[in-house]
Scaffold this motif. Structure first.
Motif, PDB file in Angstrom:
ATOM      1  N   SER A   1      -2.617  -4.025  -4.241  1.00  0.00           N
ATOM      2  CA  SER A   1      -3.188  -4.908  -5.253  1.00  0.00           C
ATOM      3  C   SER A   1      -2.418  -6.226  -5.335  1.00  0.00           C
ATOM      4  CB  SER A   1      -3.185  -4.210  -6.615  1.00  0.00           C
ATOM      5  OG  SER A   1      -3.669  -5.062  -7.623  1.00  0.00           O
ATOM      6  N   VAL A   2      -1.098  -6.147  -5.357  1.00  0.00           N
ATOM      7  CA  VAL A   2      -0.282  -7.358  -5.486  1.00  0.00           C
ATOM      8  C   VAL A   2      -0.310  -8.176  -4.202  1.00  0.00           C
ATOM      9  CG1 VAL A   2       2.041  -8.241  -5.913  1.00  0.00           C
ATOM     10  CG2 VAL A   2       1.193  -6.296  -7.240  1.00  0.00           C
ATOM     11  N   PHE A   3      -0.158  -7.519  -3.059  1.00  0.00           N
ATOM     12  CA  PHE A   3      -0.194  -8.244  -1.778  1.00  0.00           C
ATOM     13  C   PHE A   3      -1.562  -8.903  -1.575  1.00  0.00           C
ATOM     14  CE2 PHE A   3       3.203  -5.200  -0.082  1.00  0.00           C
ATOM     15  CZ  PHE A   3       4.212  -6.153  -0.156  1.00  0.00           C
ATOM     16  N   GLY A   4      -2.628  -8.197  -1.925  1.00  0.00           N
ATOM     17  CA  GLY A   4      -3.970  -8.746  -1.734  1.00  0.00           C
ATOM     18  C   GLY A   4      -4.234  -9.958  -2.590  1.00  0.00           C
ATOM     19  N   ARG A   5      -3.701  -9.947  -3.822  1.00  0.00           N
ATOM     20  CA  ARG A   5      -3.960 -11.059  -4.735  1.00  0.00           C
ATOM     21  C   ARG A   5      -3.007 -12.227  -4.523  1.00  0.00           C
ATOM     22  NH1 ARG A   5      -2.467  -9.776  -9.409  1.00  0.00           N
ATOM     23  NH2 ARG A   5      -1.794  -7.617  -9.106  1.00  0.00           N
ATOM     24  N   ARG A   6      -1.776 -11.946  -4.155  1.00  0.00           N
ATOM     25  CA  ARG A   6      -0.753 -12.992  -4.105  1.00  0.00           C
ATOM     26  C   ARG A   6      -0.294 -13.354  -2.690  1.00  0.00           C
ATOM     27  NH1 ARG A   6       0.358 -13.835  -9.221  1.00  0.00           N
ATOM     28  NH2 ARG A   6       0.488 -12.137 -10.743  1.00  0.00           N
ATOM     29  N   GLY A   7      -0.543 -12.485  -1.718  1.00  0.00           N
ATOM     30  CA  GLY A   7       0.019 -12.711  -0.401  1.00  0.00           C
ATOM     31  C   GLY A   7       1.429 -12.151  -0.307  1.00  0.00           C
ATOM     32  N   TYR A   8       1.949 -12.084   0.897  1.00  0.00           N
ATOM     33  CA  TYR A   8       3.250 -11.440   1.095  1.00  0.00           C
ATOM     34  C   TYR A   8       4.376 -12.213   0.418  1.00  0.00           C
ATOM     35  CZ  TYR A   8       7.404  -9.579   3.332  1.00  0.00           C
ATOM     36  OH  TYR A   8       8.632  -9.025   3.554  1.00  0.00           O
ATOM     37  N   MET A   9       4.454 -13.501   0.647  1.00  0.00           N
ATOM     38  CA  MET A   9       5.601 -14.269   0.178  1.00  0.00           C
ATOM     39  C   MET A   9       5.668 -14.302  -1.350  1.00  0.00           C
ATOM     40  SD  MET A   9       7.184 -15.018   2.881  1.00  0.00           S
ATOM     41  CE  MET A   9       8.405 -16.116   2.158  1.00  0.00           C
ATOM     42  N   ALA A  10       4.531 -14.440  -2.007  1.00  0.00           N
ATOM     43  CA  ALA A  10       4.524 -14.554  -3.465  1.00  0.00           C
ATOM     44  C   ALA A  10       4.560 -13.203  -4.163  1.00  0.00           C
ATOM     45  CB  ALA A  10       3.296 -15.335  -3.921  1.00  0.00           C
ATOM     46  N   ALA A  11       4.360 -12.127  -3.428  1.00  0.00           N
ATOM     47  CA  ALA A  11       4.373 -10.800  -4.040  1.00  0.00           C
ATOM     48  C   ALA A  11       5.786 -10.448  -4.489  1.00  0.00           C
ATOM     49  CB  ALA A  11       3.865  -9.754  -3.050  1.00  0.00           C
ATOM     50  N   SER A  12       5.891  -9.914  -5.690  1.00  0.00           N
ATOM     51  CA  SER A  12       7.178  -9.562  -6.274  1.00  0.00           C
ATOM     52  C   SER A  12       7.345  -8.046  -6.302  1.00  0.00           C
ATOM     53  CB  SER A  12       7.278 -10.120  -7.697  1.00  0.00           C
ATOM     54  OG  SER A  12       8.285  -9.472  -8.433  1.00  0.00           O
ATOM     55  N   MET A  13       8.506  -7.582  -5.846  1.00  0.00           N
ATOM     56  CA  MET A  13       8.788  -6.151  -5.915  1.00  0.00           C
ATOM     57  C   MET A  13       8.872  -5.686  -7.366  1.00  0.00           C
ATOM     58  SD  MET A  13       8.846  -4.955  -2.834  1.00  0.00           S
ATOM     59  CE  MET A  13       9.919  -3.521  -2.608  1.00  0.00           C
ATOM     60  N   ASP A  14       9.299  -6.572  -8.259  1.00  0.00           N
ATOM     61  CA  ASP A  14       9.319  -6.231  -9.686  1.00  0.00           C
ATOM     62  C   ASP A  14       7.911  -5.962 -10.195  1.00  0.00           C
ATOM     63  OD1 ASP A  14      12.157  -6.462 -10.483  1.00  0.00           O
ATOM     64  OD2 ASP A  14      11.912  -8.542  -9.847  1.00  0.00           O
ATOM     65  N   GLU A  15       6.961  -6.826  -9.811  1.00  0.00           N
ATOM     66  CA  GLU A  15       5.588  -6.654 -10.255  1.00  0.00           C
ATOM     67  C   GLU A  15       4.986  -5.380  -9.668  1.00  0.00           C
ATOM     68  OE1 GLU A  15       1.301  -9.047 -10.400  1.00  0.00           O
ATOM     69  OE2 GLU A  15       3.006  -9.905  -9.294  1.00  0.00           O
ATOM     70  N   ILE A  16       5.278  -5.116  -8.400  1.00  0.00           N
ATOM     71  CA  ILE A  16       4.765  -3.903  -7.758  1.00  0.00           C
ATOM     72  C   ILE A  16       5.295  -2.660  -8.464  1.00  0.00           C
ATOM     73  CG2 ILE A  16       4.860  -2.512  -5.642  1.00  0.00           C
ATOM     74  CD1 ILE A  16       4.841  -5.198  -4.091  1.00  0.00           C
ATOM     75  N   ALA A  17       6.594  -2.640  -8.758  1.00  0.00           N
ATOM     76  CA  ALA A  17       7.187  -1.489  -9.444  1.00  0.00           C
ATOM     77  C   ALA A  17       6.588  -1.305 -10.830  1.00  0.00           C
ATOM     78  CB  ALA A  17       8.707  -1.673  -9.531  1.00  0.00           C
ATOM     79  N   GLU A  18       6.420  -2.406 -11.549  1.00  0.00           N
ATOM     80  CA  GLU A  18       5.858  -2.323 -12.895  1.00  0.00           C
ATOM     81  C   GLU A  18       4.430  -1.798 -12.867  1.00  0.00           C
ATOM     82  OE1 GLU A  18       5.004  -5.179 -16.803  1.00  0.00           O
ATOM     83  OE2 GLU A  18       5.976  -6.011 -15.009  1.00  0.00           O
ATOM     84  N   LEU A  19       3.632  -2.298 -11.909  1.00  0.00           N
ATOM     85  CA  LEU A  19       2.247  -1.847 -11.805  1.00  0.00           C
ATOM     86  C   LEU A  19       2.169  -0.375 -11.420  1.00  0.00           C
ATOM     87  CD1 LEU A  19      -0.691  -2.833 -11.988  1.00  0.00           C
ATOM     88  CD2 LEU A  19      -0.561  -3.433  -9.559  1.00  0.00           C
ATOM     89  N   ALA A  20       3.126   0.080 -10.609  1.00  0.00           N
ATOM     90  CA  ALA A  20       3.152   1.487 -10.202  1.00  0.00           C
ATOM     91  C   ALA A  20       3.741   2.396 -11.269  1.00  0.00           C
ATOM     92  CB  ALA A  20       3.938   1.634  -8.905  1.00  0.00           C
ATOM     93  N   GLY A  21       4.373   1.809 -12.276  1.00  0.00           N
ATOM     94  CA  GLY A  21       4.966   2.604 -13.333  1.00  0.00           C
ATOM     95  C   GLY A  21       6.271   3.263 -12.943  1.00  0.00           C
ATOM     96  N   VAL A  22       7.019   2.614 -12.024  1.00  0.00           N
ATOM     97  CA  VAL A  22       8.300   3.158 -11.571  1.00  0.00           C
ATOM     98  C   VAL A  22       9.333   2.041 -11.599  1.00  0.00           C
ATOM     99  CG1 VAL A  22       7.155   4.853 -10.086  1.00  0.00           C
ATOM    100  CG2 VAL A  22       7.829   2.640  -9.126  1.00  0.00           C
TER     101      VAL A  22
END
Length: 241
Positions: free
Chosen positions: A24-45
């Motif tokens: 979801s994050v990579f698709g919306r933002r692309g690789y460079m702008a994707a944040s591991m913090d956002e990915i973790a938060e969205l995954a609930g971990v």
């Protein structure tokens, strides 16, 4: 078991949640702008847990590409039902492709846009997926030609070219459908079906289009002679005045 304890989530399930969030994050933002913090938060971990499971951002991106590429190719293969007519097989394959990309727009953007432009490693992974789909479509077209009892059969190079053209058109149309409000997967598939089968149908029936025999290359236009006495840098209208 005490009342305060909860069942631990299996690792495989937790990992899929992380991959879902990352796609979801990579698709919306692309690789460079994707944040591991956002990915973790969205995954609930926690972010350290994402790194523990998937090592690095590169490895996470690669895992997402691999999972979504397999899902797309499996959807297309499963969509083509054996026993159908040639046009029925093409239609069912196109419906499966456009249905899948419409249901998973973030995954499609990640595969078709971001993975191809971020780095050679990821572009190669997507290229492998595309080659598999092209090979499958090549088999469909070759089988359709055999079923039509054409003699001689379509040349191998022509079949491969038709498959490349069809897959390329489907990719472009999926981008267009995703960016155009109101266009359904069925409408996108029908658009390409009308475009492709008008030619493929004749081809399978032994009526291929051929260039006219008397057609010749158009000669290059003769250069227009410059007006005498007029310098190159001076407009003709000005000189006439």
């Amino acid at each position: 078991m005490g009342a305060g304890k909860t069942k631990r989530m299996p690792r495989a399930v937790r990992e899929q949640q992380m991959l879902d969030a990352a796609v979801s994050v990579f698709g919306r933002r692309g690789y460079m702008a994707a944040s591991m913090d956002e990915i973790a938060e969205l995954a609930g971990v926690s972010k350290p847990l994402v790194y523990l499971y998937l090592n690095s951002k590169d490895d996470l991106f690669s895992a997402c590409i691999g999972r979504e590429a397999r899902a797309l190719t499996e959807a297309v293969r499963a969509g083509v039902r054996p026993g159908l007519s040639a046009d029925g097989q093409l239609w069912s394959g196109l419906r499966a492709f456009f249905d899948h990309t419409a249901r998973h727009p973030d995954a499609w953007r990640m595969l078709h846009l971001h993975a191809r432009t971020h780095g050679e490693r990821f572009a190669a992974e997507v290229a492998a997926m595309r080659e598999e789909i092209v090979a499958f479509v090549t088999q469909l077209i070759a089988a359709a030609a055999r079923d039509a009892h054409r003699d001689p059969h379509l040349p191998e190079g022509e079949v491969a070219g038709l498959a490349e053209a069809l897959v390329g058109a489907a990719e472009s149309l999926a981008d267009w459908a995703g960016a155009t409000e109101g266009v359904t997967a069925k409408q996108a598939a029908a658009t390409l079906m009308n475009f492709a089968w008008a030619g493929l149908g004749d081809l399978m029936a032994g009526r291929p289009w051929s260039p006219p025999e008397d057609s010749e290359p158009v000669p290059d236009a003769e250069p227009v002679p410059e007006a005498e006495g007029v310098p190159d840098s001076e407009p003709v209208a000005q000189a006439a005045g």
